[in-house]
Scaffold this active site. Sequence first.
Site, PDB file in Angstrom:
ATOM      1  N   THR A 248    -109.617 -40.008 -13.740  1.00  0.00           N
ATOM      2  CA  THR A 248    -109.392 -41.139 -12.834  1.00  0.00           C
ATOM      3  C   THR A 248    -107.922 -41.242 -12.485  1.00  0.00           C
ATOM      4  OG1 THR A 248    -111.220 -42.428 -13.659  1.00  0.00           O
ATOM      5  CG2 THR A 248    -109.372 -43.688 -12.788  1.00  0.00           C
TER       6      THR A 248
ATOM      7  N   ARG B  11    -124.342 -47.649 -12.780  1.00  0.00           N
ATOM      8  CA  ARG B  11    -123.272 -47.983 -13.732  1.00  0.00           C
ATOM      9  C   ARG B  11    -121.929 -48.105 -12.999  1.00  0.00           C
ATOM     10  NH1 ARG B  11    -118.157 -45.516 -15.406  1.00  0.00           N
ATOM     11  NH2 ARG B  11    -117.771 -46.098 -17.566  1.00  0.00           N
TER      12      ARG B  11
HETATM   13  C1  SD4 Z   1    -114.844 -44.996 -15.808  1.00  0.00           C
HETATM   14  N1  SD4 Z   1    -112.540 -45.119 -16.442  1.00  0.00           N
HETATM   15  O1  SD4 Z   1    -115.611 -44.959 -14.864  1.00  0.00           O
HETATM   16  C2  SD4 Z   1    -113.467 -44.395 -15.622  1.00  0.00           C
HETATM   17  C3  SD4 Z   1    -113.545 -42.946 -15.921  1.00  0.00           C
HETATM   18  C4  SD4 Z   1    -112.228 -42.321 -16.130  1.00  0.00           C
HETATM   19  O2  SD4 Z   1    -110.820 -40.673 -16.347  1.00  0.00           O
HETATM   20  O3  SD4 Z   1    -111.219 -42.924 -16.312  1.00  0.00           O
HETATM   21  N2  SD4 Z   1    -112.081 -41.107 -16.158  1.00  0.00           N
HETATM   22  O4  SD4 Z   1    -115.140 -45.445 -16.901  1.00  0.00           O
END
Ligand code: SD4
Length: 329
Positions: free
Chosen positions: A188, A216
């Site tokens: 992310t 989700r």
């Molecule tokens: C999530 N925080 O959808 C995000 C995924 C993520 O690096 O950070 N990936 O939970």
Amino acid sequence: MSRRRFLKNLGLAGAGLAINPLKSAAQPTNLTPPIKNNPLVISTWIHGMEANAGAWEILGNGGDALDAVNKGVAVTENDLTNRSVGLGGRPDRDGYVTLDACIMDHDSRCGAVAFLEEIIHPIDVARAIMEKTPHVMLVGEGAQQWALENGFTKAKFEVPVPPVQKEFEEWRIKSEYKTGVNVENHDTIGMLALDASGRMAGACTTSGMAYKVRGRVGDSPIIGAGLFIDGDVGGATATGVGEAMIRTAGSASVVESMRRGASPEEACYDIVQRILKKHPGVNEMQVGFLAMNVLGEVGGYSVYDGFNYALRSKEENKMVNAKYFRTWE
Ligand code: SD4
């Protein structure tokens, strides 16, 4: 402005971390931004280098922090080789790529979109929601409908992109979803920027956890969980298993720790420690936080090693390894 004067303005000088949190939380924080002509941007992971370059085209020319983070994370959304951001991301367990994003400015204006499909730049949708509606967040079909009515168009390529589709077909044979995710699941992009006039903004965008249950939504589009900015104090963003950030209002907690006098690194350390305490016995749950205060001080902390962030200022353009509690076995 020195750190001491910053704390003094918050009514906290000399108190450090030993202040009474209840008392300090009640303090009004009406600082004018202290740092001028010293633009700075930080963002999660190695793809942050390119994203920062995008943001710097604005920050380096005296532009606005909000425009900078918007442009910066859009660079990552555009990259169809990125498997955790944008439409090149991995799908949910039913084969749909669903995107989450949010954006927040110095004055706490914010916009967010979640469970969005087929649109290349969820960050632009989040910003448009902030600017054109009285709301903060739209989700799913309604968000897509609103986006299409407001000038956005559906992507004209196959989603999931072919290599991701192939990987998904292979995964589907066993359909094993593990919340204990592997390293590739953590990409992310969260970005925090301070512009030359001392204003701050942040943005966060993701395709979320690979093979998640359909519907989700993680922390990334949730204001206070995946991102939080308070122009009087600073900002924070997060990456990793989003449920942990939602349970602890993670990014908002980091900003509140900084408000009470913690440095960005101390504030990130504190929330990661709290997350670990609330998940006893949980392994392979990577969570990383990144923070910046209005003095332009930055810091990060993660559960496991490997979390790093990109930093760009007038003097520097580099990756920084965050500190961590555990190493991967
Ligand atoms: C999530 N925080 O959808 C995000 C995924 C993520 O690096 O950070 N990936 O939970």
